[in-house]
Design a protein around this motif. Structure first.
Motif, short mmCIF file in Angstrom:
data_model
loop_
_atom_site.label_atom_id
_atom_site.label_comp_id
_atom_site.label_asym_id
_atom_site.label_seq_id
_atom_site.Cartn_x
_atom_site.Cartn_y
_atom_site.Cartn_z
N UNK A 146 10.98 4.84 0.68
CA UNK A 146 10.28 3.89 1.37
C UNK A 146 9.92 4.22 2.80
N UNK A 147 10.94 4.92 3.38
CA UNK A 147 10.76 5.07 4.77
C UNK A 147 9.50 6.27 4.74
N UNK A 148 9.63 7.16 3.87
CA UNK A 148 8.53 8.53 3.65
C UNK A 148 7.22 7.84 3.46
N UNK A 149 7.09 6.67 2.34
CA UNK A 149 5.95 6.17 2.13
C UNK A 149 5.38 5.31 3.22
N UNK A 184 0.77 -1.27 0.11
CA UNK A 184 -0.08 0.02 0.13
C UNK A 184 1.02 1.23 -0.19
N UNK A 185 1.99 1.47 0.65
CA UNK A 185 2.76 2.34 0.68
C UNK A 185 3.43 2.74 -0.69
N UNK A 186 3.95 1.53 -1.16
CA UNK A 186 4.42 1.93 -2.55
C UNK A 186 3.44 2.23 -3.64
N UNK A 187 2.35 1.62 -3.45
CA UNK A 187 1.15 2.17 -4.25
C UNK A 187 0.93 3.60 -4.36
N UNK A 188 0.49 3.96 -2.94
CA UNK A 188 0.00 5.32 -2.72
C UNK A 188 1.04 6.35 -2.61
N UNK A 189 2.24 5.95 -2.54
CA UNK A 189 3.51 7.27 -2.58
C UNK A 189 4.44 6.42 -3.37
N UNK A 190 4.23 6.46 -4.77
CA UNK A 190 5.25 5.92 -5.53
C UNK A 190 6.69 6.57 -5.59
#
Length: 280
Positions: free
Chosen positions: A60-63, A50-56
């Motif tokens: 990785x840490x910020x997402x 989800x973090x990679x999908x929504x904050x591409x």
């Protein structure tokens, strides 16, 4: 002590985004809307996904931080929307009691054609039910295309059922809606042509074929499939009609579809052979 019932959550994704709790519309920030939408369309997913999908475009840490913040806001501002059991350190899910309009529509469309009723309201819903118009993120575009394909397939199914029952007008209505959604979908054109032929309207069948063929060649440089060519050529050969209402030979209404002579003596076979030999 009697426990209070779970809140009734209702999520609308078709023709706009709305979340309601017990009938009252909720104010939700766009960041939280995106997470809720992803869970509604994709189901329970790992946090890393989800973090990679929504904050591409974030690290990785910020997402991961962005996801944690969104989950915190949802849990505090929209309590019980997320599944307490499904939301863990590694995954996130919506509560099972959340009603999602697109999920209900997809379940309804899976019913066999013979079990469906109220055709015209359902066709209108299929025609107008756009998934999240105005949302342009890549993962949303994929879901929009998938849903559009589902709508056209459902309309084809409805049209095919009605054709099998001899309901040609209903077949035409459903297939025309499918064509409006997917202008190059041959299966929908085939159903429309078959409906015209079933009523003896060869002229309309030929006009439909001609329009589809011309659009295909202009857009993609190819013609209809051999099976569709055979269908329309066979209809011309079987009809024995030479003139349409406008005074033109029927075969002139189709691109390069004209009588030819061969040892077979079958106009339908001749027409198929001629078209098959043509290059786009």
């Amino acid at each position: 002590m009697v426990s209070s019932p779970d809140p009734q959550w209702s999520l609308t994704l078709l023709n706009g985004w709305t979340l309601s709790r017990d009938g009252a519309r909720q104010k939700v920030a766009h960041r939280q809307q995106r997470l809720i939408t992803a869970l509604a369309l994709l189901g329970e997913r790992p946090r890393t996904f989800l973090s990679g999908l929504l904050w591409p475009d974030s690290s990785e840490a910020q997402a991961a931080v962005g996801l944690r913040v969104s989950i915190w806001h949802i849990n505090h501002e929209l309590p019980d929307l997320l599944d307490a059991d499904g939301t863990t350190d590694v995954s996130v899910a919506l509560g099972e009691h959340v009603l999602v309009d697109i999920t209900d529509l997809q379940r309804e469309l899976q019913a066999p054609g013979a079990e469906l009723s109220d055709w015209y309201p359902r066709w209108e819903r299929l025609r107008t039910a756009e998934l999240l118009p105005g949302w342009y993120e890549d993962w949303i575009l994929v879901e929009q295309e998938r849903f559009r394909a589902l709508r056209t397939a459902a309309l084809d199914s409805i049209a095919s059922y009605h054709l099998s029952q001899g309901n040609t007008e209903e077949t035409k209505a459903a297939s025309k809606l499918a064509i409006a959604l997917e202008p190059f979908r041959e299966s929908s054109y085939r159903l429309l042509i078959q409906a015209h032929l079933a009523t003896g309207d060869l002229v309309s069948a030929l006009k439909t074929y001609r329009s589809f063929s011309a659009d295909l060649r202009q857009e993609f440089g190819v013609g209809p499939s051999p099976s569709l060519v055979k269908l329309i050529a066979g209809a011309v050969g079987d009809s024995g009609r030479q003139m349409d209402s406008g005074g033109l030979p029927l075969t002139q209404m189709l691109p390069s579809l004209r009588p030819v002579t061969s040892e077979s003596g079958d106009p339908g076979v001749n027409l198929v052979r001629e078209l098959a030999a043509q290059k786009p």
